[in-house]
Design a protein around this motif. Structure first.
Motif, short mmCIF file in Angstrom:
data_model
loop_
_atom_site.label_atom_id
_atom_site.label_comp_id
_atom_site.label_asym_id
_atom_site.label_seq_id
_atom_site.Cartn_x
_atom_site.Cartn_y
_atom_site.Cartn_z
N PRO A 1 0.81 -1.23 0.00
CA PRO A 1 0.00 0.00 0.00
C PRO A 1 0.83 1.27 0.00
O PRO A 1 0.30 2.36 -0.24
CB PRO A 1 -0.81 -0.12 1.30
CG PRO A 1 0.05 -0.95 2.20
CD PRO A 1 0.76 -1.92 1.31
N ARG A 2 2.12 1.15 0.27
CA ARG A 2 2.98 2.34 0.30
C ARG A 2 4.18 2.11 -0.60
O ARG A 2 4.90 1.13 -0.47
CB ARG A 2 3.46 2.63 1.73
CG ARG A 2 4.44 3.80 1.82
CD ARG A 2 4.87 4.06 3.24
NE ARG A 2 5.93 5.07 3.29
CZ ARG A 2 6.53 5.49 4.41
NH1 ARG A 2 6.15 5.00 5.59
NH2 ARG A 2 7.49 6.39 4.36
N VAL A 3 4.39 3.01 -1.55
CA VAL A 3 5.56 2.96 -2.45
C VAL A 3 6.12 4.37 -2.53
O VAL A 3 5.54 5.24 -3.18
CB VAL A 3 5.18 2.44 -3.85
CG1 VAL A 3 6.42 2.42 -4.74
CG2 VAL A 3 4.56 1.05 -3.77
N GLU B 1 -3.61 5.45 -4.93
CA GLU B 1 -4.59 6.47 -4.51
C GLU B 1 -5.93 5.83 -4.17
O GLU B 1 -6.59 6.20 -3.19
CB GLU B 1 -4.76 7.51 -5.62
CG GLU B 1 -3.54 8.40 -5.83
CD GLU B 1 -3.63 9.20 -7.11
OE1 GLU B 1 -4.68 9.09 -7.80
OE2 GLU B 1 -2.67 9.94 -7.44
N GLU B 2 -6.35 4.87 -5.00
CA GLU B 2 -7.63 4.21 -4.75
C GLU B 2 -7.59 3.41 -3.45
O GLU B 2 -8.56 3.39 -2.68
CB GLU B 2 -7.96 3.29 -5.94
CG GLU B 2 -9.35 2.68 -5.92
CD GLU B 2 -10.45 3.69 -6.22
OE1 GLU B 2 -11.62 3.31 -6.13
OE2 GLU B 2 -10.13 4.86 -6.54
N HIS C 1 -9.91 3.97 -0.07
CA HIS C 1 -10.64 2.91 0.64
C HIS C 1 -10.38 3.01 2.14
O HIS C 1 -11.30 2.90 2.96
CB HIS C 1 -10.21 1.54 0.11
CG HIS C 1 -11.00 1.09 -1.07
ND1 HIS C 1 -11.65 -0.11 -1.12
CD2 HIS C 1 -11.25 1.69 -2.27
CE1 HIS C 1 -12.25 -0.25 -2.30
NE2 HIS C 1 -12.02 0.85 -3.00
N MET C 2 -9.10 3.16 2.49
CA MET C 2 -8.74 3.22 3.91
C MET C 2 -9.33 4.46 4.57
O MET C 2 -9.80 4.40 5.72
CB MET C 2 -7.21 3.21 4.05
CG MET C 2 -6.56 1.92 3.55
SD MET C 2 -4.76 1.96 3.68
CE MET C 2 -4.54 2.03 5.45
N PHE D 1 -7.15 -2.96 -0.41
CA PHE D 1 -6.98 -4.11 -1.30
C PHE D 1 -5.52 -4.37 -1.64
O PHE D 1 -5.20 -5.39 -2.24
CB PHE D 1 -7.81 -3.95 -2.58
CG PHE D 1 -7.61 -2.65 -3.31
CD1 PHE D 1 -6.50 -2.46 -4.11
CD2 PHE D 1 -8.56 -1.64 -3.23
CE1 PHE D 1 -6.31 -1.26 -4.79
CE2 PHE D 1 -8.38 -0.45 -3.91
CZ PHE D 1 -7.25 -0.26 -4.70
N LEU D 2 -4.61 -3.47 -1.27
CA LEU D 2 -3.18 -3.72 -1.42
C LEU D 2 -2.64 -4.13 -0.05
O LEU D 2 -2.59 -3.31 0.87
CB LEU D 2 -2.46 -2.46 -1.93
CG LEU D 2 -2.94 -1.90 -3.26
CD1 LEU D 2 -2.15 -0.63 -3.61
CD2 LEU D 2 -2.82 -2.92 -4.37
N GLN D 3 -2.25 -5.39 0.10
CA GLN D 3 -1.98 -5.91 1.44
C GLN D 3 -0.60 -6.55 1.59
O GLN D 3 -0.37 -7.27 2.55
CB GLN D 3 -3.06 -6.91 1.85
CG GLN D 3 -4.43 -6.28 1.98
CD GLN D 3 -5.40 -7.15 2.73
OE1 GLN D 3 -5.06 -8.20 3.24
NE2 GLN D 3 -6.65 -6.70 2.82
N LEU D 4 0.31 -6.31 0.65
CA LEU D 4 1.66 -6.82 0.82
C LEU D 4 2.37 -6.00 1.91
O LEU D 4 2.53 -4.79 1.78
CB LEU D 4 2.44 -6.74 -0.49
CG LEU D 4 3.92 -7.16 -0.40
CD1 LEU D 4 4.05 -8.61 0.04
CD2 LEU D 4 4.62 -6.96 -1.75
#
Length: 789
Positions: free
Chosen positions: A353-355, A585-586, A590-591, A598-601
């Motif tokens: 979720p963070r890059v 961003e999407e 959501h958060m 939906f990004l959970q790595l």
């Protein structure tokens, strides 16, 4: 009516594409009906002509070497399909044995005989059957053997190439049998055929060939079965200028087909209303799944979008349709409604979720030269540095070496700078740390890069740079005194896989960045789409086509062509960046609204592990590094697989589930029992009910099995694997018995999993096990110690 024919090319085409329509049209090759459906502009593709030239060069070189023992087929008359008798040259070659190894080039084996000669039912004629070479190999104690060779301008011999040789072998065997009946003493077909293809260090412009032998028997059996069962069914399909009853399915293999654009593509054109648009437009639909749907009257996108309950009731749905039916229906609905559908409760463990620093890579391969054509690199951070794009306009290997060194050298320098930044903070939880992720669009690009590096391991700079990439992976026990033991992460992901896991898009091919980015841009999700020039556009992929690669390699278009290719690479980087930033961003939106991200790595701030230094190594150190690299490659492949949803892992045959635990209350009580009550046994047996055990590669004796709730967030934690380990003891329809060590069963990891997992939602997965690397590394460490003064 023109007689229908089978030839070597048609046989190869069937086993390569399995397309009934293409095969039926090729049976009428040259007829007015076939020409009409093929449409105009059907000149041979440049890559096909290159293959013909390669064959000519190899044969010409053989002719020089063999002199009088080389027989070139004498005239075009002998290649005429109307010829009804075996040519004099071929008859002499097969019946006169001079005791010397002799070669005949491109003889005609067709001469209008019936397909009954090769196992058919006599309804088809044989035509267009011209192997490249036949060796006459003398035998000291009997008649000669005849070995068939086909020359291919490829880098490997495929099964469909071997099917073509097997077809020629069946014809030759029939011819020899006919000659024997005429009273000639003839030899036999050699049990092995050969494919000659471009060697690893060769090129299509040369005359060198690698000889690859294979046993003919299994391929001859498959060809005979096709002629006996499948070919008559295809031949019986109606094909006229106004009617075509052949079955067809459009997917990525169709790109080079002569009938595609003017014929088949019209059936899936976006301009067609959903009620008339063929279901081949649905991405991921297989040929067999389409056959099943058509047999139930489901032929259009609109019909598939409305048939959820129908698919669930199909007895003959097949593996893919039964397992992926819901996904296919969602994609059909996306096409029908022209909408982007986010799958309910979908998430992915391929992307974090963070890059803070995003790395984008693009790579195009020329399969003829087996070399990179382009290599693009973009780093997105606060620096705003320009892209590094390499366009290789020649097939010189040293140019590919230099491109790899420049691009990966820059990548490693950038990662080293980020590592220094994070190291100076001294606190992994501090907000100023930088998180890094690497993005490609599809896995074919990663494979092209991997093979490119492999080709240049003899270069010291490439070799040390490659070994330095090991430091992207936190170490474990294989490296002495690791400072990050037990921490695992995925350094890279393919954006196509991320999009497929999360969304159903109104596209026909998710491999095509052009279609995907256009769909997102049209709906206002991103602002930058990949819109290639017309000559760069492909129906099933965004990678450079063979024709573009050959234009560049052969100097057509000059500097303008090179500039156009570079612009195309940059446009793909732009679209990839736009998609990545929209996903981030999407996910953040959501958060912010209290929805599940939906990004959970779960990644840590980027650090290069420090216990391995690839730049100060001796010979044994290098061997250790290569052993470690192989281990890490296998581990990464496993982690990428485990990051997929449980259903997708099951479809790949590497997982079983969902399984229902039998007697969960009794099983939970085992940990509280007195150890003496187990009669000294150190194993606990766990039984599960399974709805379907037909399609799995997991069997008793499979290494590396773990029992869990199937959630990727747990499976990606390698530290949990020993605490969930088990063996598959028994598997039968409807039932699975697992065996687990009591120490594992009573351990904290499994007991926690047991208490939180729904008894109906257990999964058995295969994780990474490498029994060889620890032994090899221990031996190399021993040798290294002996060399140390």
């Amino acid at each position: 009516m023109m007689a229908l024919r089978l030839g070597g090319t048609t046989i190869k085409s069937w086993f390569q594409y399995r397309c009934e329509r293409k095969t039926r049209h090729e049976m009428e090759m040259g007829s007015d009906v076939e020409r009409k459906h093929r449409g105009p502009n059907t000149s041979p593709a440049r890559w096909a002509m290159l293959g013909v030239e390669y064959e000519k060069q190899v044969i010409a070189e053989l002719k020089k070497k063999m002199g009088e023992h080389f027989i070139q087929f004498p005239s075009s008359h002998d290649h005429n399909p109307a010829v009804r008798t075996l040519s004099a040259a071929m008859r002499q070659f097969l019946t006169e044995d001079n005791g010397q190894q002799t070669l005949i080039a491109q003889p005609n084996l067709g001469f209008e005989q019936s397909d009954a000669a090769i196992g058919g039912n006599g309804t088809l004629l044989i035509g267009g059957s011209i192997p490249d070479l036949i060796w006459r190999i003398p035998s000291p104690d009997g008649p000669p053997r005849f070995q068939i060779v086909d020359i291919k301008a490829t880098r490997a011999a495929t099964s469909f190439h071997k099917m073509q040789v097997a077809f020629y072998a069946l014809l030759l065997r029939s011819i020899l049998a006919d000659l024997a009946e005429e009273g000639y003493e003839v030899g036999s077909v050699h049990p092995e055929g050969e494919i000659w293809h471009i060697p690893e260090d060769g090129s299509a412009e040369g005359a060198q060939a690698r000889h690859e032998a294979f046993l003919l028997a299994p391929y001859m059996h498959a060809v005979a079965e096709f002629c006996r069962k499948t070919a008559p069914r295809i031949a019986a399909r109606t094909l006229t200028p106004t009617q075509d009853d052949t079955f067809f399915h459009i997917y990525y293999k169709c790109e080079q087909c002569a009938y595609l654009r003017s014929y088949c593509m019209t059936a899936i054109a976006p301009t067609r209303p959903p009620g008339q648009r063929d279901i081949s437009a649905v991405a991921g639909l297989s040929q067999e799944s389409k056959r099943t749907l058509v047999s139930h009257g489901i032929r259009t996108v609109a019909q598939l979008a409305d048939c959820a309950t129908v698919i669930r009731r199909m007895d003959n749905a097949g593996w893919i349709l039964s397992r992926r039916g819901d996904t296919l229906i969602e994609r059909a609905r996306a096409l029908r409604d022209d909408e982007i559908i986010q799958k309910p409760d979908a998430c992915t463990f391929l992307m974090p979720p963070r890059v803070d620093v995003a790395v984008y890579l693009v790579a195009d391969l020329d399969p003829v030269d087996d070399m990179l054509v382009t290599l693009g690199y973009r780093l997105v951070d606060r620096s705003g540095r320009p892209d590094t794009i390499e366009v290789l306009s020649t097939s010189r290997r040293d140019m590919e070496t230099a491109a790899l060194i420049r691009v990966f050298g820059q990548l490693q320098a950038d990662l080293a700078a980020i590592d220094r930044h994070n190291a100076a903070i001294h606190d992994p939880a501090a907000p100023d740390n930088l998180y890094v992720h690497i993005f490609i669009y599809e896995m074919a690009e990663a494979t092209a890069l991997q093979n490119a590096v492999r080709r240049h391991l003899d270069n010291a700079a490439v070799r040390s740079g490659l070994l330095n990439m090991i430091r992207l992976f936190p170490p474990e026990e294989l490296i002495p005194e690791p400072e990050l033991r037990g921490i695992q992460h995925l350094p890279a992901c393919a954006l196509r896989n991320v999009m497929e896991q999360l969304f159903a898009l109104p596209v026909t091919v998710s491999y095509d960045l052009r279609q995907v980015s256009h769909a997102l841009c049209a709906k206002g999700r991103i602002r930058t789409e990949y819109a290639p020039q017309k000559r760069f556009e492909r129906p099933f992929s965004s990678l450079l086509s063979i024709d573009i690669a050959r234009d560049l390699r052969e100097g057509r278009g000059g500097a303008h062509m090179k500039q156009a290719v570079e612009a195309d690479v940059r446009a793909r980087l732009d679209a990839m960046q736009a998609i990545t930033e929209w996903l981030l961003e999407e996910n953040a939106r959501h958060m912010a609204h209290g929805q599940m991200p939906f990004l959970q790595l779960n990644k840590k701030p980027f650090r290069l592990q420090q216990s391995f230094n690839p730049f100060a190594m001796g010979e044994i150190d290098t061997l250790q590094a290569f052993e470690l690299l192989e281990n890490r490659s296998g581990l990464l492949e496993t982690l990428v697989r485990l990051a997929n949803p449980a259903q997708q892992r099951r479809d790949a045959r590497r997982a079983i589930g969902p399984m229902r635990m039998i007697d969960p209350d009794g099983i939970r009580q085992i940990a509280q029992r007195d150890p003496s009550a187990t009669n000294g046994r150190d194993m606990v047996l766990l039984k599960f009910a399974v709805p379907d055990m037909d399609m799995t590669d997991l069997t008793p004796g499979t290494f590396g099995l773990v029992l869990s709730d199937g959630a990727p967030r747990h499976l990606l934690d390698q530290a949990l694997w020993p605490g969930l380990a088990c063996d598959l003891r028994f598997a039968a329809p409807g039932e699975v018995t697992l065996r687990m060590r009591r120490s594992v069963f009573c351990g904290e990891d499994f007991q926690e999993m047991l208490n939180r997992t729904d008894p109906r939602q257990w999964w058995l997965d295969q994780v990474f096990v490498d029994v060889n690397s620890p032994k090899s590394l221990a031996f190399l460490n021993f040798l290294n110690a002996q060399d140390t003064p």
